[in-house]
Design an enzyme around this catalytic site. Sequence first.
Site, PDB file in Angstrom:
ATOM      1  N   ASN A   2       0.844  -1.185  -0.048  1.00  0.00           N
ATOM      2  CA  ASN A   2       0.062   0.052  -0.043  1.00  0.00           C
ATOM      3  C   ASN A   2       0.912   1.120   0.164  1.00  0.00           C
ATOM      4  O   ASN A   2       1.626   1.546   1.224  1.00  0.00           O
ATOM      5  CB  ASN A   2      -0.611   0.101   1.263  1.00  0.00           C
ATOM      6  CG  ASN A   2      -1.876   1.033   1.378  1.00  0.00           C
ATOM      7  OD1 ASN A   2      -1.818   2.035   0.379  1.00  0.00           O
ATOM      8  ND2 ASN A   2      -2.666   1.001   2.277  1.00  0.00           N
ATOM      9  N   ARG A  50      -2.572  -2.269  -3.624  1.00  0.00           N
ATOM     10  CA  ARG A  50      -3.812  -1.257  -3.393  1.00  0.00           C
ATOM     11  C   ARG A  50      -3.469  -0.050  -4.543  1.00  0.00           C
ATOM     12  O   ARG A  50      -2.606   0.662  -4.052  1.00  0.00           O
ATOM     13  CB  ARG A  50      -3.752  -0.941  -2.046  1.00  0.00           C
ATOM     14  CG  ARG A  50      -4.866   0.074  -1.900  1.00  0.00           C
ATOM     15  CD  ARG A  50      -4.816   0.800  -0.528  1.00  0.00           C
ATOM     16  NE  ARG A  50      -6.150   1.470  -0.328  1.00  0.00           N
ATOM     17  CZ  ARG A  50      -6.168   2.805   0.358  1.00  0.00           C
ATOM     18  NH1 ARG A  50      -4.965   3.320   0.994  1.00  0.00           N
ATOM     19  NH2 ARG A  50      -7.197   3.338   0.396  1.00  0.00           N
ATOM     20  N   HIS A  55     -12.981   2.867   0.008  1.00  0.00           N
ATOM     21  CA  HIS A  55     -12.805   1.725   1.090  1.00  0.00           C
ATOM     22  C   HIS A  55     -13.711   0.581   0.569  1.00  0.00           C
ATOM     23  O   HIS A  55     -14.181  -0.373   1.130  1.00  0.00           O
ATOM     24  CB  HIS A  55     -14.003   2.220   2.234  1.00  0.00           C
ATOM     25  CG  HIS A  55     -13.329   3.318   3.063  1.00  0.00           C
ATOM     26  ND1 HIS A  55     -13.901   4.436   3.622  1.00  0.00           N
ATOM     27  CD2 HIS A  55     -12.010   3.502   3.573  1.00  0.00           C
ATOM     28  CE1 HIS A  55     -13.328   5.300   4.402  1.00  0.00           C
ATOM     29  NE2 HIS A  55     -12.092   4.554   4.266  1.00  0.00           N
ATOM     30  N   ARG A  64     -12.819  15.450   8.203  1.00  0.00           N
ATOM     31  CA  ARG A  64     -13.563  15.760   6.946  1.00  0.00           C
ATOM     32  C   ARG A  64     -15.114  16.106   7.176  1.00  0.00           C
ATOM     33  O   ARG A  64     -15.518  15.449   8.094  1.00  0.00           O
ATOM     34  CB  ARG A  64     -13.503  14.712   5.906  1.00  0.00           C
ATOM     35  CG  ARG A  64     -12.157  14.194   5.268  1.00  0.00           C
ATOM     36  CD  ARG A  64     -12.178  13.271   4.286  1.00  0.00           C
ATOM     37  NE  ARG A  64     -11.048  12.759   3.961  1.00  0.00           N
ATOM     38  CZ  ARG A  64     -10.642  11.501   3.986  1.00  0.00           C
ATOM     39  NH1 ARG A  64     -11.770  10.431   4.113  1.00  0.00           N
ATOM     40  NH2 ARG A  64      -9.517  11.067   3.658  1.00  0.00           N
ATOM     41  N   GLU A 122      -8.064  -5.619   4.569  1.00  0.00           N
ATOM     42  CA  GLU A 122      -7.995  -5.239   3.327  1.00  0.00           C
ATOM     43  C   GLU A 122      -6.751  -6.100   2.867  1.00  0.00           C
ATOM     44  O   GLU A 122      -7.047  -6.362   1.530  1.00  0.00           O
ATOM     45  CB  GLU A 122      -7.977  -3.903   3.118  1.00  0.00           C
ATOM     46  CG  GLU A 122      -9.025  -3.002   3.602  1.00  0.00           C
ATOM     47  CD  GLU A 122      -9.052  -1.581   3.957  1.00  0.00           C
ATOM     48  OE1 GLU A 122      -8.769  -1.430   5.102  1.00  0.00           O
ATOM     49  OE2 GLU A 122      -9.259  -0.672   3.069  1.00  0.00           O
TER      50      GLU A 122
END
Length: 399
Positions: free
Chosen positions: A7, A91, A180, A240, A383
């Site tokens: 990643n 990823r 996601h 956010r 993941e």
Amino acid sequence: MKILVINAGSSSLKYQLMDPATNEVFAKGLCERIGIDGHLKHTPNNGKAVFDADVSMPTHAEGIQKVLELLVSADHGVIASTDEIDAVGHRVVHGGEKFAASTRIDADVIKAIEDCIPLAPLHNPANITGIQACQKVMPGVPMVAVFDTAFHMTMPEQAYIYPVPYEYYEKDQVRRYGFHGTSHRYVSAQAIQMLGNPAHSKIITCHLGNGSSLAAVVDGKCADTSMGLGPLAGFAMGTRSGDMDATVLEYLMGRYGYDIKEMLNILNKKSGVLGVSGVSSDFRDLDAAAAQGNHRAQLALDIFQYQVKKFIGSYAAAMGGADAIVFTAGVGENSSAMRARIVEGLEYMGVKIDPEKNKTRGQAIDISAPGATVRTLVIPTNEELMIAMDTANLISGKG
Ligand code: ADP
């Protein structure tokens, strides 16, 4: 089979060497400050010593080279030779509309990931750098790209088309993509198993971490998700804002003379529960401050649970009900208090949790109370495992 999962960020690179068939993780680690001074932490899982030191890495390639050396080293290694690495799974954040599934990487795939750079200007270049660095130091090893957006490509048009002039979709690919996806795919598949593999299922997956999103998953396929063209959309997150009335942007930009970059920096980095509380983006800090009577910390938690609850309600409406609600990621897996608050008031839908079961940590568990007609599940996301599984399947021709 041994798969190296990568990643890559712009100045960092996370990795895990694992066997997707057994979910055994041989080693994992993190290269940080790539292109600055370089730091590498490598943790073998075989009892050998952790490596944690500054290492010069002007580019990602030196970082990966050092990781490979550590993986075979006498003091920190877990394999005898790098030839044992069967494939690398990367990823990749944005696959645009081109990728609805993971794919073997070749020159055309790299070009297509490059074509998506305008949609993910921070992430895709870093992901490509990670792929090219691996290709340089591990020539001939098969590589696979696993996209955050891919799972959401099954959304119907009514969920992904924004109500703006249609030509922006046709000419500029402006639409809801969602993120996601690898996590939503993993936990929804786990949930379907926990439900006993029914032929039909309606599941609401809540990935609540630093960044958060919900997905509505019908029969294992994504029907809607809360993030959009970018990851700012949806509900309040750590820093956010989530969905925002554009008038607020116009008003603040007018009053303070912000340009759009400054305004978006505020919405991405200084908003969410951090912005409301003024305390922290970390939910543990907010819990502590709220317990001390800090009103704004409590308000931030209130807003978060309220907005997640509203999304759950809207997805139940969109799907015509739900069989299960799944909580995952940092907050979803660990905060029993937040889970309890989110589902509080959803009894009318058939959601009811068992307070004792809700205290469980670190394992997939059904926390529903007897009589609940909608299951509430906590499922730790993975993941890396999903990336390793896709990679193994594609290189052995099963993908
Ligand atoms: P990322 O989006 O960076 O992958 P994670 O999924 O790791 O994030 O989630 C990080 C968030 O999880 C942090 O805000 C952290 O506070 C929260 N978290 C972790 N443990 C707990 C806990 N016990 N209680 C509340 N929040 C927690």
